[in-house]
Design an enzyme around this catalytic site. Sequence first.
Site, PDB file in Angstrom:
ATOM      1  N   ARG A   4       3.623  20.394  11.544  1.00  0.00           N
ATOM      2  CA  ARG A   4       3.649  21.684  11.200  1.00  0.00           C
ATOM      3  C   ARG A   4       2.606  21.858   9.987  1.00  0.00           C
ATOM      4  O   ARG A   4       2.854  22.832   9.187  1.00  0.00           O
ATOM      5  CB  ARG A   4       5.093  21.990  10.552  1.00  0.00           C
ATOM      6  CG  ARG A   4       5.862  22.363  11.430  1.00  0.00           C
ATOM      7  CD  ARG A   4       5.910  23.663  12.305  1.00  0.00           C
ATOM      8  NE  ARG A   4       6.923  23.695  13.429  1.00  0.00           N
ATOM      9  CZ  ARG A   4       7.914  24.041  13.430  1.00  0.00           C
ATOM     10  NH1 ARG A   4       8.414  24.790  12.396  1.00  0.00           N
ATOM     11  NH2 ARG A   4       8.679  24.097  14.509  1.00  0.00           N
ATOM     12  N   ARG A  48       3.595  28.700   7.990  1.00  0.00           N
ATOM     13  CA  ARG A  48       3.958  29.478   6.967  1.00  0.00           C
ATOM     14  C   ARG A  48       3.673  29.132   5.331  1.00  0.00           C
ATOM     15  O   ARG A  48       3.613  30.074   4.693  1.00  0.00           O
ATOM     16  CB  ARG A  48       5.380  29.936   6.958  1.00  0.00           C
ATOM     17  CG  ARG A  48       5.362  31.043   8.330  1.00  0.00           C
ATOM     18  CD  ARG A  48       6.943  31.112   8.436  1.00  0.00           C
ATOM     19  NE  ARG A  48       7.468  29.486   8.913  1.00  0.00           N
ATOM     20  CZ  ARG A  48       8.934  29.558   9.360  1.00  0.00           C
ATOM     21  NH1 ARG A  48       9.589  30.493   9.430  1.00  0.00           N
ATOM     22  NH2 ARG A  48       9.114  28.233   9.797  1.00  0.00           N
ATOM     23  N   ARG A 104      -0.120  35.998  11.137  1.00  0.00           N
ATOM     24  CA  ARG A 104       1.401  36.422  11.804  1.00  0.00           C
ATOM     25  C   ARG A 104       1.736  37.740  11.177  1.00  0.00           C
ATOM     26  O   ARG A 104       2.678  38.336  11.849  1.00  0.00           O
ATOM     27  CB  ARG A 104       2.270  35.306  11.087  1.00  0.00           C
ATOM     28  CG  ARG A 104       2.193  33.943  11.995  1.00  0.00           C
ATOM     29  CD  ARG A 104       2.562  33.919  13.575  1.00  0.00           C
ATOM     30  NE  ARG A 104       4.027  33.945  13.390  1.00  0.00           N
ATOM     31  CZ  ARG A 104       4.841  34.905  13.565  1.00  0.00           C
ATOM     32  NH1 ARG A 104       4.441  36.185  13.766  1.00  0.00           N
ATOM     33  NH2 ARG A 104       6.285  34.960  13.246  1.00  0.00           N
TER      34      ARG A 104
HETATM   35  O1  CP3 Z   1       2.440  21.152  14.018  1.00  0.00           O
HETATM   36  C1  CP3 Z   1       2.097  21.838  14.001  1.00  0.00           C
HETATM   37  O2  CP3 Z   1       1.446  22.591  13.197  1.00  0.00           O
HETATM   38  C2  CP3 Z   1       1.657  22.551  15.259  1.00  0.00           C
HETATM   39  C3  CP3 Z   1       2.337  23.603  15.784  1.00  0.00           C
HETATM   40  C4  CP3 Z   1       3.877  23.378  16.357  1.00  0.00           C
HETATM   41  C5  CP3 Z   1       4.843  24.606  15.903  1.00  0.00           C
HETATM   42  N1  CP3 Z   1       5.911  24.029  16.475  1.00  0.00           N
HETATM   43  C6  CP3 Z   1       4.383  25.918  15.479  1.00  0.00           C
HETATM   44  C7  CP3 Z   1       5.530  26.552  14.960  1.00  0.00           C
HETATM   45  C8  CP3 Z   1       4.870  22.524  16.739  1.00  0.00           C
HETATM   46  C9  CP3 Z   1       4.068  21.147  17.014  1.00  0.00           C
HETATM   47  C10 CP3 Z   1       5.859  23.010  16.824  1.00  0.00           C
HETATM   48  C11 CP3 Z   1       6.798  21.851  17.692  1.00  0.00           C
HETATM   49  C12 CP3 Z   1       8.225  22.597  17.492  1.00  0.00           C
HETATM   50  N2  CP3 Z   1       8.740  23.613  17.645  1.00  0.00           N
HETATM   51  C13 CP3 Z   1       9.249  21.527  17.491  1.00  0.00           C
HETATM   52  C14 CP3 Z   1       9.388  20.004  17.249  1.00  0.00           C
HETATM   53  C15 CP3 Z   1       9.120  19.903  15.740  1.00  0.00           C
HETATM   54  C16 CP3 Z   1      10.204  19.968  14.874  1.00  0.00           C
HETATM   55  O3  CP3 Z   1       9.822  20.712  14.004  1.00  0.00           O
HETATM   56  O4  CP3 Z   1      11.243  19.336  15.317  1.00  0.00           O
HETATM   57  C17 CP3 Z   1      10.587  22.223  17.431  1.00  0.00           C
HETATM   58  C18 CP3 Z   1      11.742  21.877  17.503  1.00  0.00           C
HETATM   59  C19 CP3 Z   1      10.278  23.845  17.885  1.00  0.00           C
HETATM   60  C20 CP3 Z   1      10.960  24.814  18.026  1.00  0.00           C
HETATM   61  C21 CP3 Z   1      10.649  25.903  16.783  1.00  0.00           C
HETATM   62  N3  CP3 Z   1       9.784  26.628  16.834  1.00  0.00           N
HETATM   63  C22 CP3 Z   1      11.685  26.269  16.002  1.00  0.00           C
HETATM   64  C23 CP3 Z   1      13.123  25.615  15.844  1.00  0.00           C
HETATM   65  C24 CP3 Z   1      10.958  27.346  15.147  1.00  0.00           C
HETATM   66  C25 CP3 Z   1      11.903  28.053  14.052  1.00  0.00           C
HETATM   67  C26 CP3 Z   1      12.096  27.269  12.810  1.00  0.00           C
HETATM   68  C27 CP3 Z   1      10.706  27.645  12.142  1.00  0.00           C
HETATM   69  O5  CP3 Z   1      10.399  26.508  11.455  1.00  0.00           O
HETATM   70  O6  CP3 Z   1      10.474  28.613  11.860  1.00  0.00           O
HETATM   71  C28 CP3 Z   1       9.706  27.601  15.619  1.00  0.00           C
HETATM   72  C29 CP3 Z   1       8.801  28.398  15.190  1.00  0.00           C
HETATM   73  C30 CP3 Z   1       7.535  27.880  14.750  1.00  0.00           C
HETATM   74  N4  CP3 Z   1       6.748  26.938  15.607  1.00  0.00           N
HETATM   75  C31 CP3 Z   1       6.716  28.126  13.586  1.00  0.00           C
HETATM   76  C32 CP3 Z   1       5.550  27.548  13.669  1.00  0.00           C
HETATM   77  C33 CP3 Z   1       4.288  27.579  12.836  1.00  0.00           C
HETATM   78  C34 CP3 Z   1       7.049  29.433  12.780  1.00  0.00           C
HETATM   79  C35 CP3 Z   1       6.653  30.603  13.247  1.00  0.00           C
HETATM   80  C36 CP3 Z   1       6.544  31.627  12.261  1.00  0.00           C
HETATM   81  O7  CP3 Z   1       7.587  32.388  11.748  1.00  0.00           O
HETATM   82  O8  CP3 Z   1       5.367  31.916  11.871  1.00  0.00           O
END
Ligand code: CP3
Length: 352
Positions: free
Chosen positions: A26, A30, A39
Amino acid sequence: MIIADSRFLRACRRQPTDATPIWFMRQAGRYMPEYRAIREKMGMLDAIRTPDIAAQITLQPLNACALDAAILFSDILTPLIGMGIGLDFVRGEGPSIENPIRSAQDVDRLRTPSVLEAMPYTFEAIRLVSAELAPRGLPLIGFAAAPFTLASYAVESGGSKNYERTKALMWNAPDVWDRLMSRFAAVLGNYLFEQARAGANALQVFDSWAGALSPRDYARFVAPYTGQVIERAQQSGVPVIYFSTGTGGMLDQISALGSDVVSIDWRISLDQAWQAIGYDRAIQGNLDPVLLMADWPEVQAAADDVLAQANGRSGHIFNLGHGILPGTAVDMVRRLVDRVHEKTGEQVISRL
Ligand code: CP3
């Protein structure tokens, strides 16, 4: 510099490096004002599906800190869209799924389209980012979910605490579970393979929620499919990282899956984990992401402790045990990156 000689890829192959490589799960997200600015103007899925925006977001953290690898800006859930599952990201709540998988019919209705046709935007974003990173000698990490973690979202219709529906399907309808996991494994394996063909230099398999399973259920219901995904990804020739959390009690099984790198979380010490995984594998981790909100002396002491546990052995990639939290200060991330490079660079010099 040739990318194959980058610190990160050398560490994946357990070759000596001039300093320990570091990147963060990540790292594009954000906590960065540049990310929030984009965003504010567009939704999560639109950003993912617009290659020049996805490429720009991917590069943001590399322009802010001396990170050793980029990870593509996307999400683990996008493959569900092409399979016929309605996915959305609700602001402040995370992912939500319109038509979750609950029955044999739901599984049989799942489409398995060609990944190149279903997610052309991802491959285009990879090509754009690779072109930017090549002259800088920096590698790009592609990724996909592991079948269990993807299934947990598809079945629960979003995040979950206890995975009750997923486990019920697994235990009570093992044949349906097998069909679901087989379909996911096929799509995810090809997805990873094609990301490497488009230019990704390494691939990470995210099994974020595998720690919810008993070792026995992991062995019966999860490991065989995860193994298929890793094997297919490795056919591309690039190193594969397997990431999970809360799995300190099944590192023997995880090691047997055969990934080049095993990513661990902070619930186990790095030296203990490496011993359990085997020194014939590289290791990634493992600071607690919440720690980055502590005062710097505590962060530095914890980072130095992780490095002391790695003990100068080749094949350690510094990372957190899970993603950077949105409230993290960019300056804290920068200081940690610099600390890891300085500390391990000194060790290399003193060994010479
Ligand atoms: O790591 C990186 O910077 C690359 C991009 C990436 C994102 N999600 C961007 C994202 C990667 C590799 C993921 C993987 C992901 N997504 C996982 C596995 C890793 C982990 O954290 O366990 C999972 C379970 C998800 C599913 C997911 N996507 C959730 C549960 C959420 C909401 C929770 C949160 O942190 O907001 C997302 C949204 C998400 N994926 C965001 C980002 C940058 C936030 C979106 C936003 O509000 O701008």
